[in-house]
Every structure is written in C-alpha cells, then in structure tokens.
Design an enzyme around this catalytic site. Structure first.
Site, PDB file in Angstrom:
ATOM      1  N   ASP A 167     -12.184 -10.418  -3.913  1.00 37.03           N
ATOM      2  CA  ASP A 167     -10.746 -10.224  -3.127  1.00 37.03           C
ATOM      3  C   ASP A 167     -10.259  -9.260  -4.111  1.00 37.03           C
ATOM      4  O   ASP A 167     -10.609  -9.052  -5.024  1.00 37.03           O
ATOM      5  CB  ASP A 167     -10.131 -11.161  -4.042  1.00 37.03           C
ATOM      6  CG  ASP A 167      -8.399 -10.891  -3.171  1.00 37.03           C
ATOM      7  OD1 ASP A 167      -8.295 -10.442  -2.036  1.00 37.03           O
ATOM      8  OD2 ASP A 167      -7.885 -11.434  -4.648  1.00 37.03           O
TER       9      ASP A 167
ATOM     10  N   ASP B 205      -4.959  -5.706   1.578  1.00 37.23           N
ATOM     11  CA  ASP B 205      -5.109  -6.800   0.765  1.00 37.23           C
ATOM     12  C   ASP B 205      -6.486  -6.805   1.592  1.00 37.23           C
ATOM     13  O   ASP B 205      -5.672  -7.446   3.174  1.00 37.23           O
ATOM     14  CB  ASP B 205      -4.213  -7.561   1.197  1.00 37.23           C
ATOM     15  CG  ASP B 205      -4.208  -8.803   0.831  1.00 37.23           C
ATOM     16  OD1 ASP B 205      -5.126  -9.623   0.584  1.00 37.23           O
ATOM     17  OD2 ASP B 205      -2.780  -9.403   0.780  1.00 37.23           O
TER      18      ASP B 205
END
Length: 440
Positions: free
Chosen positions: A320, A118
């Site tokens: 992302d 992440d």
C-alpha cells in the site's frame, strides 16, 4: 592587489548567495517542465502545500504515522467496487493519510493539480469550485472546453461506490464516500481530459467533489491506482497494458526525485517478482504472499494461517502506498519485535507509534529485517527499518502492530519500508516486482 581582492569579497559573497538561492529555486521549478511524472513526498521542499520545512524529521514521521490507524481501519473495511514517467514527491502539509503526490493536469486547457497517489483506491476525485470544506485550490470545470457531467444512465455510475440516482428519469450521477476512516465527501461523476506528462487520456471519469467533512481528504484530490474499473489503469485501456511502477523518495528528500512509470517498456528488465494475489471481496487491493519474516539470521516463528490470504476474512498481506509504517497484526508484530529486541542490547522505550526504541550507540547491533515472499526475498536497507529521534540519540524499529481499536486482519507493507525501491505492479501477468533503486 590584496586590497583589491578584499574590496571585492562582499560582492563575491553576494554573488554566491544569489547563485545558491537561484539554484534552489530552479531545482523546484525544473520539476514542472512536464517531461516526466515525478512523485513527491508531502513534506518535501518542493511541495505545493506548505513552504516551510517541518521542525524535525522524527516528528514528521510520528505525526504522519499517528494517522495510520484511520488508514488501517479504512483498508480493513474496504469492499468491492504506452509508457510514461510522472514525477513523485513528498510535500509539507499533513494530509492524514496520503504522503506522496503526483503532478497532473485536468481539463482543456490543463489545470495543474497535485493528487495523492493511492494504490488501494480506484476512482479519482478532485475538489471543484464552489466546494464546501475544500481547500483554496480547486478545479474550475466552467473553464474547461472538454468537461462534461455524467448521467445516471451510463455504466460508469454503477461502478462507483456509494452512488445515487433519481428514482425516475435521468440526472447527474452523485456519490458519497468515506476516506481514511474519519472523513467523508460528496461528489458528482464527471469526465474531462487527464494529462500525465505528455500523455493525454480523453474522457477520463472522476469525482468532482462538492463538499468535504473531516481532515483526511487530500486537498487537491486523489489518483486511484487500484485494480477496479474506475482506476487509472482500467480507464487508460491498452495505453499502459496494466503495468505501472513507482520509486518513492525518502520523506527527507526535497525535490521531485521519485517517479511513477506507466507502461511495460520502461520497467526494469531483471526485476525479481512475486505472484500478485486476488481477493474477490477486496478486488482493489494488491495482495502478495508473505511467507515469513527474518530478523537477522533468525526466521521468526509465525503461524502460516496468520500470513495466508483468506478471501472470506480478507486476511493476508497487501502492498500500500498510503500507509506510513508497516503494520502487522499483533501476534506477528510481537514475534518480530521480540526477536529484534533479543538481538539488540540495552533497554527499550517508546516514541510515538514506535515501541522499540533504543540508544543509537547500539545501532550496529541492529539486525536486518527480511520479508520473505513467494519467489522473492526483500532485505530491508537499515534506513527502511530504523528511524532516529530528532536529536539522534535514539533509534527505533520503524514498524508497529495494527491498532488495538481496529479489527484488522491485514498486514500492510507501507511506504516507509518501500522508500528507494522500485515497486512494479503487473496486473495482466499477476505479479509484483521489487528492486533496489536510489530515487532520492
């Protein structure tokens, strides 16, 4: 002679069947030799989470993309707080937000964990033994000789969002966090050895989860690659010089074919880069300057104030790894979608998160999508901009508007549009690089 060959055909068929079976097993097993850091998609054949293959590719992506609104809400409300290669792969269990995992080892001796990658989170965390609401795979702290809880008096405690300490005296550093917009967990801040392929980071600080509510928290934890003080980059010090890159394999890829490369030495030499921007109010996020979007040869008319970074509002564009499909704020997406539709003949329908689906027989007319960044143009391969129905009769533009129930000002370049690209983050030199690389 013919009779002899016929009589041996059955054993020969069995031999090849066993050989194929053995080859498939070895293909997965070979990814666990610790030689590099691969990245796997959660729906991959070698995923540790679910041994069965999803019914269809399109259903898999629709299911994952349906969780994006929670992810977008999470990102929209987020506030401050040596070289090696690690395998990346997708797995087969829906984890709501995280779609790629890396294989690491925690403790001494090392315990194997598959942690979600992440880029928009800082602190790492894993479920620990005795956790309420956690999966069956947990970290057993009592079997590690290098494990130690952290006291509230230490600086690391104040660097974790949602921490709490005793009003008087000393005690364990506890913290509570939300994740994905619909899940929560409580944890204790601890230290132990983190092994990434052949590298070992001693006294790595992470959260030892005690309880979970909601379905978005990854079952074997998360490895934060954000820009904050608790991230892997910050805790590794000079080991990786603030540089990492990844190549995300297609969700269709079975094996550990992607990779997370840490450190500057192994990065592409001639990669084109764009400036990495910094938002002091959302310091963990990787902002880039998206200056425009082209559909075919048409540069879509988009007001620059909708694209520009504004630290006061948090608006702008981020890269992302945890969001599935690229999301633009509604005015931008509508402009892109309408131009795309103008260049494709036929009628349009919706499928899950996708509102621009058309007969696959018109796919040859589909224009390429190009993202224009400062100093870098990224022309998406068609596999990164179109997705097909399970029957193959429909092709859909694989992007969407930010959910209407989310007050989002962020544009998010998501992992489906990053597949089979080498995306490099160089925090020290404030740049992001992108290059084509087949990692399937």
């Amino acid at each position: 002679m013919q009779k002899q060959m016929a009589s041996s055909s059955i054993p020969l068929v069995l031999f090849f069947a066993l050989l194929i079976s053995s080859t498939n097993a070895d293909s997965c097993a070979s990814q666990f030799d610790g030689s590099d850091l691969s990245v796997i998609p959660i729906y991959g054949k070698c995923s540790p989470f679910n041994p069965t293959k999803p019914d269809s590719w399109i259903d898999t992506v629709i299911n994952m993309a349906s969780k994006d609104p929670s992810r977008v809400k999470y990102l929209s409300t987020l506030v401050a707080q040596k070289t090696t290669s690690v395998p990346i792969a997708s797995g087969q269990q829906v984890l709501n937000i995280g779609n790629y995992v890396v294989r690491v080892k925690l403790g001494t001796p090392g315990q194997l964990m598959f942690m979600v990658l992440d880029t928009s989170s800082d602190a790492a965390w894993v479920p620990c033994s005795g956790c309420t609401g956690c999966s069956t795979t947990t970290f057993f702290a009592n079997t590690s000789s290098t494990y130690s809880p952290l006291d509230c008096s230490l600086a690391q405690c104040a660097q974790v969002r949602g921490f709490s300490c005793p009003s008087t005296g000393s005690g364990a550093c506890s913290f509570n966090q939300s994740y994905g917009g619909d899940s929560y967990f409580s944890a204790t801040l601890v230290q132990d050895s983190l092994s990434l392929a052949k590298d070992v980071i001693p006294k790595f600080s992470f959260g030892c989860i005690n309880s979970i509510s909601g379905g978005s928290v990854p079952p074997q934890g998360l490895l934060g690659l954000g820009r904050g003080p608790m991230s892997l980059l910050s805790q590794s010090g000079s080991l990786y010089s603030g540089v990492f890159s990844y190549c995300l394999p297609s969700f269709k890829s079975y094996y550990f074919s992607g990779s997370l490369k840490l450190g500057p030495a192994s990065q592409p030499k001639n990669i084109r880069t764009t400036p990495l921007l910094y938002n002091p109010h959302r310091p963990s996020l990787y902002y880039v300057n998206l200056t425009g979007v082209s559909v075919g040869r048409v540069n879509v008319q988009i007001a620059q104030e909708l694209l520009a970074l504004d630290p006061k509002t948090g608006s702008g564009t981020i890269v992302d790894s945890g969001t599935v499909i690229t999301r633009f704020i509604p005015p931008i997406y509508t402009a892109i979608r309408d131009e795309f539709r103008r260049q494709v003949n036929g009628t349009f329908s919706s499928l899950g998160a996708f509102d621009t689906c058309f007969a696959a027989t018109h796919e040859a007319e589909a224009p390429a999508i190009t993202f224009h960044f400062t100093g870098l143009d990224l022309k998406l391969p068609m596999e990164n901009s179109l997705i097909h129905s399970s029957a193959g009769s429909l092709a859909c533009l694989s992007m969407a508007a930010a959910p209407s129930n989310v007050n989002s000002v962020l544009n998010i370049i998501a992992n489906l549009q990053q597949q089979n690209l080498r995306v490099m983050f160089d925090v020290v030199n404030s740049r992001v690089g992108i290059a084509r690389e087949l990692c399937n």
